[in-house]
Design a protein around this motif. Structure first.
Motif, PDB file in Angstrom:
ATOM      1  N   THR A  85      11.588  31.058  23.540  1.00  0.00           N
ATOM      2  CA  THR A  85      10.538  30.291  22.936  1.00  0.00           C
ATOM      3  C   THR A  85      10.433  30.269  21.535  1.00  0.00           C
ATOM      4  N   MET A  86      11.121  31.392  20.630  1.00  0.00           N
ATOM      5  CA  MET A  86      10.785  31.267  19.306  1.00  0.00           C
ATOM      6  C   MET A  86      11.828  30.262  18.831  1.00  0.00           C
ATOM      7  N   LEU A  87      12.829  30.166  19.515  1.00  0.00           N
ATOM      8  CA  LEU A  87      13.947  29.222  19.054  1.00  0.00           C
ATOM      9  C   LEU A  87      13.520  27.633  19.216  1.00  0.00           C
ATOM     10  N   VAL A  88      12.719  27.646  20.288  1.00  0.00           N
ATOM     11  CA  VAL A  88      11.992  26.127  20.590  1.00  0.00           C
ATOM     12  C   VAL A  88      11.108  26.006  19.180  1.00  0.00           C
ATOM     13  N   ALA A  89      10.163  27.030  18.960  1.00  0.00           N
ATOM     14  CA  ALA A  89       9.057  26.882  18.115  1.00  0.00           C
ATOM     15  C   ALA A  89       9.588  26.616  16.789  1.00  0.00           C
ATOM     16  N   GLY A  90      10.545  27.747  16.446  1.00  0.00           N
ATOM     17  CA  GLY A  90      11.092  27.777  15.245  1.00  0.00           C
ATOM     18  C   GLY A  90      12.167  26.487  14.633  1.00  0.00           C
ATOM     19  N   SER A  91      12.618  26.099  15.718  1.00  0.00           N
ATOM     20  CA  SER A  91      13.821  24.686  15.528  1.00  0.00           C
ATOM     21  C   SER A  91      12.775  23.606  15.142  1.00  0.00           C
ATOM     22  N   LEU A  96       7.742  33.820  13.742  1.00  0.00           N
ATOM     23  CA  LEU A  96       6.557  34.685  13.945  1.00  0.00           C
ATOM     24  C   LEU A  96       5.782  34.656  12.489  1.00  0.00           C
ATOM     25  N   THR A  97       6.715  34.606  11.504  1.00  0.00           N
ATOM     26  CA  THR A  97       6.004  34.749  10.228  1.00  0.00           C
ATOM     27  C   THR A  97       5.344  33.419   9.793  1.00  0.00           C
ATOM     28  N   LYS A  98       6.067  32.226  10.162  1.00  0.00           N
ATOM     29  CA  LYS A  98       5.724  30.844   9.971  1.00  0.00           C
ATOM     30  C   LYS A  98       4.460  30.515  10.846  1.00  0.00           C
ATOM     31  N   ILE A  99       4.451  30.998  12.176  1.00  0.00           N
ATOM     32  CA  ILE A  99       3.186  30.480  13.100  1.00  0.00           C
ATOM     33  C   ILE A  99       2.128  31.464  12.346  1.00  0.00           C
ATOM     34  N   LEU A 100       2.254  32.678  12.049  1.00  0.00           N
ATOM     35  CA  LEU A 100       0.995  33.323  11.633  1.00  0.00           C
ATOM     36  C   LEU A 100       0.605  32.726  10.249  1.00  0.00           C
ATOM     37  N   SER A 101       1.697  32.257   9.458  1.00  0.00           N
ATOM     38  CA  SER A 101       1.131  31.759   8.131  1.00  0.00           C
ATOM     39  C   SER A 101       0.405  30.323   8.437  1.00  0.00           C
ATOM     40  N   LEU A 102       1.014  29.717   9.436  1.00  0.00           N
ATOM     41  CA  LEU A 102       0.169  28.419   9.450  1.00  0.00           C
ATOM     42  C   LEU A 102      -1.388  28.533  10.215  1.00  0.00           C
ATOM     43  N   LEU A 103      -1.262  29.686  11.122  1.00  0.00           N
ATOM     44  CA  LEU A 103      -2.490  30.055  11.626  1.00  0.00           C
ATOM     45  C   LEU A 103      -3.554  30.365  10.534  1.00  0.00           C
ATOM     46  N   GLY A 104      -2.885  31.149   9.414  1.00  0.00           N
ATOM     47  CA  GLY A 104      -3.620  31.690   8.469  1.00  0.00           C
ATOM     48  C   GLY A 104      -4.223  30.362   7.592  1.00  0.00           C
ATOM     49  N   LEU A 105      -3.294  29.621   7.423  1.00  0.00           N
ATOM     50  CA  LEU A 105      -3.711  28.401   6.735  1.00  0.00           C
ATOM     51  C   LEU A 105      -4.930  27.847   7.218  1.00  0.00           C
ATOM     52  N   ILE A 106      -4.845  27.578   8.731  1.00  0.00           N
ATOM     53  CA  ILE A 106      -5.909  26.880   9.612  1.00  0.00           C
ATOM     54  C   ILE A 106      -7.107  27.476   9.317  1.00  0.00           C
ATOM     55  N   LEU A 107      -6.974  29.020   9.693  1.00  0.00           N
ATOM     56  CA  LEU A 107      -8.241  29.893   9.344  1.00  0.00           C
ATOM     57  C   LEU A 107      -8.999  29.678   8.067  1.00  0.00           C
ATOM     58  N   THR A 135       6.956  24.129  22.886  1.00  0.00           N
ATOM     59  CA  THR A 135       6.324  22.938  22.388  1.00  0.00           C
ATOM     60  C   THR A 135       4.680  22.834  22.415  1.00  0.00           C
ATOM     61  N   LEU A 136       3.992  23.401  23.507  1.00  0.00           N
ATOM     62  CA  LEU A 136       2.675  23.702  23.801  1.00  0.00           C
ATOM     63  C   LEU A 136       2.119  24.468  22.274  1.00  0.00           C
ATOM     64  N   ILE A 137       2.733  25.547  21.951  1.00  0.00           N
ATOM     65  CA  ILE A 137       2.469  26.387  20.651  1.00  0.00           C
ATOM     66  C   ILE A 137       2.390  25.488  19.489  1.00  0.00           C
ATOM     67  N   VAL A 138       3.620  24.904  19.250  1.00  0.00           N
ATOM     68  CA  VAL A 138       3.489  24.067  18.115  1.00  0.00           C
ATOM     69  C   VAL A 138       2.762  22.781  18.119  1.00  0.00           C
ATOM     70  N   THR A 139       2.715  22.069  19.064  1.00  0.00           N
ATOM     71  CA  THR A 139       1.750  20.778  19.251  1.00  0.00           C
ATOM     72  C   THR A 139       0.321  21.242  18.976  1.00  0.00           C
ATOM     73  N   VAL A 140      -0.261  22.359  19.471  1.00  0.00           N
ATOM     74  CA  VAL A 140      -1.426  22.835  19.024  1.00  0.00           C
ATOM     75  C   VAL A 140      -1.927  23.092  17.582  1.00  0.00           C
ATOM     76  N   ILE A 141      -0.794  23.910  17.047  1.00  0.00           N
ATOM     77  CA  ILE A 141      -0.800  24.364  15.561  1.00  0.00           C
ATOM     78  C   ILE A 141      -0.783  23.064  14.636  1.00  0.00           C
ATOM     79  N   TYR A 142       0.043  21.882  15.053  1.00  0.00           N
ATOM     80  CA  TYR A 142      -0.004  20.699  14.287  1.00  0.00           C
ATOM     81  C   TYR A 142      -1.143  20.010  14.371  1.00  0.00           C
ATOM     82  N   VAL A 143      -1.806  19.859  15.293  1.00  0.00           N
ATOM     83  CA  VAL A 143      -3.042  19.419  15.550  1.00  0.00           C
ATOM     84  C   VAL A 143      -4.127  20.016  14.721  1.00  0.00           C
ATOM     85  N   LEU A 144      -4.182  21.125  14.929  1.00  0.00           N
ATOM     86  CA  LEU A 144      -5.252  22.120  14.260  1.00  0.00           C
ATOM     87  C   LEU A 144      -5.000  22.053  12.756  1.00  0.00           C
TER      88      LEU A 144
END
Length: 469
Positions: free
Chosen positions: A18-24, A173-184, A267-276
């Motif tokens: 899953t990390m490979l999918v999201a990270g790529s 994990l670092t970039k997902i958390l960073s993007l969530l931080g930017l959103i927050l 793909t679901l994780i990344v799609t939600v993050i991109y829209v937010l």
């Protein structure tokens, strides 16, 4: 020393996959391409809708690929699916396009993006600083750094899948958390007047052209269709590479189950993050500010509204983490396609051997060489804009393969069946066909370079079949 007879070692679990999918998927695009989408769409509603449409297409394709990955859990992924559903020529044309530009030019573009944003913190790596002047070829510090990073990640991945796995998981994990931080933080510091102007005005859902100076251009119906297609080029590029996990199927535990799940979850994780993330942009910046962001760096403009002058450093660090992790995933998975091609006699024979660490070391270095050449060329960005057509075309061919294989091999084991079959796969094919048709008609500059690259593979294929590698 290379030896034959070695096999891949399954060492990646569901979380790693899953990390490979999201990270790529998450590279530099989410921080930049919204500016071009805003110029083509002209309103907050359409900006978000473009990302939603792309996300739906990506998620639908990923869920459809689950069936193929369960049927053929082999290294090479999409290359293997195309060979099984069609013939070796079709799969070779995909592998040829993948090697010559899709994967290698993407690695180069992501590597140079890493270097460019490193220069925000360390100006010595600026793309404006010429490090080597060879007369006809001038090499910037950014290009040199990108080459060093690509070579470093290639070396790490030749040492075995474990090192690449650690880098991939940590950086994703670092970039997902960073993007969530930017959103927050973006939601906390949202400007009500900006939000109201973007979402509560009469033009919130108007499809129109928006220039950098704020000038609005009304579209005819024909122009509007072309604008939608052009807007989606950026979002599709930013959402691509989700299929890379299928290339590394030979190293995933219980691939019949885990690849399909990883495709859906990633793909679901990344799609939600991109829209937010884009919703956050519209709460901090006017549509004109998004469209006119300096060098299209929308995320930096948004971060400046949140963190002040420190925002540049914050986003630079985020993009450095994002692109470094993204390139690791691209480099790790790409060589497995060339490995499968070599096993079919359609690539250098040595690429079909695994090194003592059970990875295709020679394939990794060949990929590194071409990616570094793209770094020096400076033309990767133009080509990436022009291969969205080819990428979506091969996705459609692969999904159509589900229908073909169900007819040709109805009794073949299918541990997982495509979610929503036949409706969701058909919807993707319809949307993909519409996208490609619009690009051919209204934006031919986005189609012909990719088509030429694919077609050049036909004589190459027959030459290889006749003379061999």
């Amino acid at each position: 020393m290379q030896e034959t007879g070695r096999s891949f070692k399954p060492s990646l679990g569901l979380f790693d996959a899953t990390m490979l999918v999201a990270g790529s998927m998450i590279g530099s695009g989410i921080f930049i391409v919204s500016a071009d989408i805003a110029r083509n769409s002209g309103s907050a509603g359409w900006l978000i809708l473009v990302w939603v449409i792309t996300g739906f297409m990506t998620l639908t394709a990923a869920l459809s690929y689950g069936e193929l990955s369960a049927m053929y859990p082999k290294a090479g992924g999409q290359y293997v699916y195309l060979k099984e559903a069609y013939n070796p020529l079709v799969s070779f044309l995909y592998g040829w396009s993948f090697f010559t530009v899709i994967q290698t030019a993407t690695i180069a573009a992501v590597g140079v993006a890493f270097a460019k944003f490193t220069a925000y913190i360390f100006p010595i790596f600026s793309e404006d600083l010429i490090a080597l002047d060879l007369g006809l070829l001038q090499i910037s510090a950014a290009q040199l750094l990108s080459i060093v990073v690509i070579a470093l990640l290639t070396y790490i991945n030749t040492r075995g899948v474990q090192g690449g796995k650690v880098i991939q998981t940590t950086f994703t994990l670092t970039k997902i958390l960073s993007l969530l931080g930017l959103i927050l933080f973006g939601l906390l510091y949202m400007k009500p007047e900006i939000w109201d102007a973007n979402w509560h005005s009469q033009a919130s859902w108007d499809l129109q052209g928006l220039s950098r100076d704020g000038t609005i251009t009304s579209y005819t119906l024909i122009a509007a269709l072309g604008a939608i297609a052009a807007a989606m080029v950026g979002s599709i590029f930013s959402s691509d590479a989700w299929n890379n996990v299928t290339f590394i199927a030979g190293e995933i535990k219980n691939p019949q189950r885990n690849i399909g799940l990883a495709l859906g979850l990633g793909t679901l994780i990344v799609t939600v993050i991109y829209v937010l993330t884009n919703i956050t942009y519209t709460g901090l910046l006017s549509m004109t500010e998004i469209a006119s962001a300096s060098k299209d760096r929308v995320a930096i403009s948004a971060a400046h509204e949140i963190f002040g002058t420190a925002g540049t450093v914050v986003i630079a660090l985020m993009i450095m983490v994002s692109t470094f992790g993204c390139n690791n995933g691209l480099i790790m998975s790409g060589a497995r396609v060339y490995y499968s091609m070599a096993k079919d006699g359609l690539f250098f024979k040595k690429v079909g051997d695994l090194n003592r660490n059970a990875v295709p070391g020679f394939g990794l270095w060949i990929q590194c060489l071409i990616a570094c050449a793209w770094c020096l060329s400076g033309k990767y960005g133009d080509l990436l804009d022009m291969i969205s057509f080819v990428v979506v075309f091969f996705y459609m061919l692969t999904i159509a393969g589900i229908f073909i294989l169900r007819k040709q091999k109805p009794d073949a084991p299918r541990p997982y069946k495509a979610f929503g079959y036949p409706f969701l796969p058909l919807i993707y094919m319809l949307m993909g066909t519409t996208f490609c048709t619009l690009l051919i008609i209204y934006k031919p500059e986005y189609t012909w370079p990719g088509l030429i690259i694919v077609l050049l593979g036909i004589p190459v294929y027959y030459l290889i079949r006749k003379k061999g590698f």
